[in-house]
Design a protein around this motif. Sequence first.
Motif, PDB file in Angstrom:
ATOM      1  N   UNK A 184      -3.919  -3.923   3.552  1.00 47.96           N
ATOM      2  CA  UNK A 184      -3.093  -2.611   2.176  1.00 47.96           C
ATOM      3  C   UNK A 184      -3.310  -1.617   2.646  1.00 47.96           C
ATOM      4  N   UNK A 185      -2.140  -1.428   1.617  1.00 49.61           N
ATOM      5  CA  UNK A 185      -1.140  -0.125   2.604  1.00 49.61           C
ATOM      6  C   UNK A 185      -2.310   1.112   3.165  1.00 49.61           C
ATOM      7  N   UNK A 186      -2.810   1.784   2.117  1.00 49.94           N
ATOM      8  CA  UNK A 186      -4.358   2.347   1.896  1.00 49.94           C
ATOM      9  C   UNK A 186      -5.132   2.680   3.581  1.00 49.94           C
ATOM     10  N   UNK A 187      -5.243   1.600   3.972  1.00 54.12           N
ATOM     11  CA  UNK A 187      -5.799   1.171   5.339  1.00 54.12           C
ATOM     12  C   UNK A 187      -5.670   1.355   6.198  1.00 54.12           C
ATOM     13  N   UNK A 188      -4.043   2.118   6.221  1.00 51.83           N
ATOM     14  CA  UNK A 188      -3.042   2.766   7.836  1.00 51.83           C
ATOM     15  C   UNK A 188      -4.243   4.050   8.310  1.00 51.83           C
ATOM     16  N   UNK A 227       5.973   5.607   1.583  1.00 51.98           N
ATOM     17  CA  UNK A 227       4.167   5.762   1.553  1.00 51.98           C
ATOM     18  C   UNK A 227       3.794   6.995   2.912  1.00 51.98           C
TER      19      UNK A 227
ATOM     20  N   UNK B 140       9.659   9.342  -6.138  1.00 52.71           N
ATOM     21  CA  UNK B 140       8.887   8.128  -6.376  1.00 52.71           C
ATOM     22  C   UNK B 140       7.388   9.649  -6.022  1.00 52.71           C
ATOM     23  N   UNK B 175       2.960   2.781  -4.597  1.00 51.85           N
ATOM     24  CA  UNK B 175       3.144   3.999  -3.697  1.00 51.85           C
ATOM     25  C   UNK B 175       2.477   5.045  -3.747  1.00 51.85           C
ATOM     26  N   UNK B 178      -1.070   4.586  -3.799  1.00 49.58           N
ATOM     27  CA  UNK B 178      -1.778   4.024  -1.518  1.00 49.58           C
ATOM     28  C   UNK B 178      -1.328   5.368  -1.230  1.00 49.58           C
ATOM     29  N   UNK B 179      -0.576   6.727  -1.764  1.00 46.51           N
ATOM     30  CA  UNK B 179      -0.157   7.490  -0.752  1.00 46.51           C
ATOM     31  C   UNK B 179      -1.072   8.513  -1.316  1.00 46.51           C
ATOM     32  N   UNK B 181      -4.679   7.940  -2.193  1.00 45.55           N
ATOM     33  CA  UNK B 181      -5.806   6.972  -1.719  1.00 45.55           C
ATOM     34  C   UNK B 181      -5.313   7.899  -0.198  1.00 45.55           C
ATOM     35  N   UNK B 182      -4.166   7.585   0.220  1.00 40.62           N
ATOM     36  CA  UNK B 182      -4.264   8.203   1.904  1.00 40.62           C
ATOM     37  C   UNK B 182      -4.498   9.588   2.267  1.00 40.62           C
ATOM     38  N   UNK B 207      -2.536  -6.070  -5.313  1.00 40.77           N
ATOM     39  CA  UNK B 207      -3.643  -5.120  -4.382  1.00 40.77           C
ATOM     40  C   UNK B 207      -4.182  -4.384  -5.292  1.00 40.77           C
ATOM     41  N   UNK B 214     -11.897  -0.391  -4.064  1.00 40.70           N
ATOM     42  CA  UNK B 214     -11.807   0.714  -3.092  1.00 40.70           C
ATOM     43  C   UNK B 214     -12.882   2.042  -3.674  1.00 40.70           C
TER      44      UNK B 214
END
Lengths: 318, 240
Positions: A184-188, A227, B140, B175, B178-179, B181-182, B207, B214
């Motif tokens: 999952x990309x957010x786990x980086x 991202x 994006x 994308x 995910x961004x 979330x990061x 996902x 999450x």
Amino acid sequence: MVTNGNPEAAPHSDAATIRLAHRVCDDSLDWLDRVRALFALPRDVADHEITGDALKSLSELALAAGVVRREAVSGPRGASAAERLLDFAWREFREGDLLYQLQRHTPAATHPLEIYSMFAAVGYRHAPFERLAAHLGELRAWRVPEHVPNRRLAVVAATRRVGLPAHDDPAALTGQTWLGGTPEPWMLDANNAYGLTHTVFHLTDWGADPEGLPPELEEYLHRWLCVWVEVFKETGFWDLLAELLAVGACLRRPLLFGEVWSHLAHAQHDDGMVPNGVTRPAENTSVAFRNHHHPTIVAVVAATLTVARALRPAPQPA
Amino acid sequence: MLTTSPPARVEAATRVLAASVTRALNSPDHPFPLARRVAEIGDDGGGPGAVRVVGADVLAPYLLGDRVPGHDDIEAVRAAVREFPAPPPAPHPDPVWAARDWALVRALAVLGVDATEWEGVCAEAGDGSADPGATGSEPWPTWAVGMARLSTLALPHLEGATRTQALARRTDLARGMARAMLRRDHHTAARLARWLALDQRSAPEPLLGSALDHLALLGVDESRTALEIALARRIAQPEH
């Protein structure tokens, strides 16, 4: 001309990207060339007491200079600096003899071979080292180093570069890496990110062979690399950002992130040093060197690959 | 119950109302008396202000289930719109206000209420894509942030240009999620997850389920995030 490769990125012409990356590369090489004495290995300790960090820095310098030579897209200024740095690094490793002595001293260690392979790739060879490495490569012990998965790929890549027989299954090793698991990309996080970049570097031989990356991982990176580039651009983590930019340039269908290069170029100091973006550089160059030589080296690799791929989107596999 | 400045009062009231709507979505068999909930929060601006902030989502328990709003529930929405009118379109029309009021008017229409002439409704209640050329080609990261602001349009009955874009750019929604979330911006991430949920059956995002789990666990103390997650889960279910 190639297109940017990433339709979602802000429009940025290839010519502008090439110009920016070129400048970052030349200025970085200038700085590295100027401070190269700081990469020198200590003369007053036994070979096996030289720290891993000192060996690593010097080998990374050789790697970057080797990529500049291989891609041959630098102007005369950058190219001659790279040649000087390669010769300097090879001399510091006593033309391979130091690596040979290290390998003799600790036969189970893989780093002498990994370092040696950087030089072998650009034609610097040491025959006794290669005889020793060929023997070690046949041992059962060589198949089971207790390394993290991406580091195993580093050894496989080094073996390949030196031209020794391969005994490991790169696909199986790749499957054990963070990238190979297509998480999952957010786990980086930063640690996984360096693992990811090095998985790509080893599989593609630092961009020389984009075909070395399995197609499903290329697809995964096409989806998520932008991202992570965005996130680390925003946080100004230049060291990792430069690594991610290099990853984009290692792909079959390269992602070159022209707009992001302007941020990296802006972050570069007037003297050519690229700060890591995490710690504040000291005024004194020899102090700043400790934390900021790595991002400057990575900038050379990323910029060289970016220029090469912008000019030549589908390079001949090595 | 709330004694601080008006904006802080509305913010606190919004958290309470969002939690209330979330509970209603997660317990479809319980009644959802919106008017009573708003009155409980307080009529010192907090309750009606919260209705305005939560927007069309206050109607989600009715839109996404078998509940029918009472006359007083609709009247509570109308009073909130009157008390907190949309800013005048001149000299600078606000596309987010216009889009959010468009969603509100459409949601009310689904419930059989014509709100087009209500006092306080944005006169320019377009659907947020008055200039699709400009938004459609946006990179994006900024596009996704814009879509997150319009998450109240991500309801099954609200067909429009924004939804069309959301379907066309699902990779960019993922994308953006995910961004966010990061960046530990759970609210934005949950809003984008909700857009993904909207067309999950026709264009599945593998996902989405793990992203919602999450976010629910990491954003556990954020009531507006929880509302977006509850909506996303409800929207992705097949039976409406």
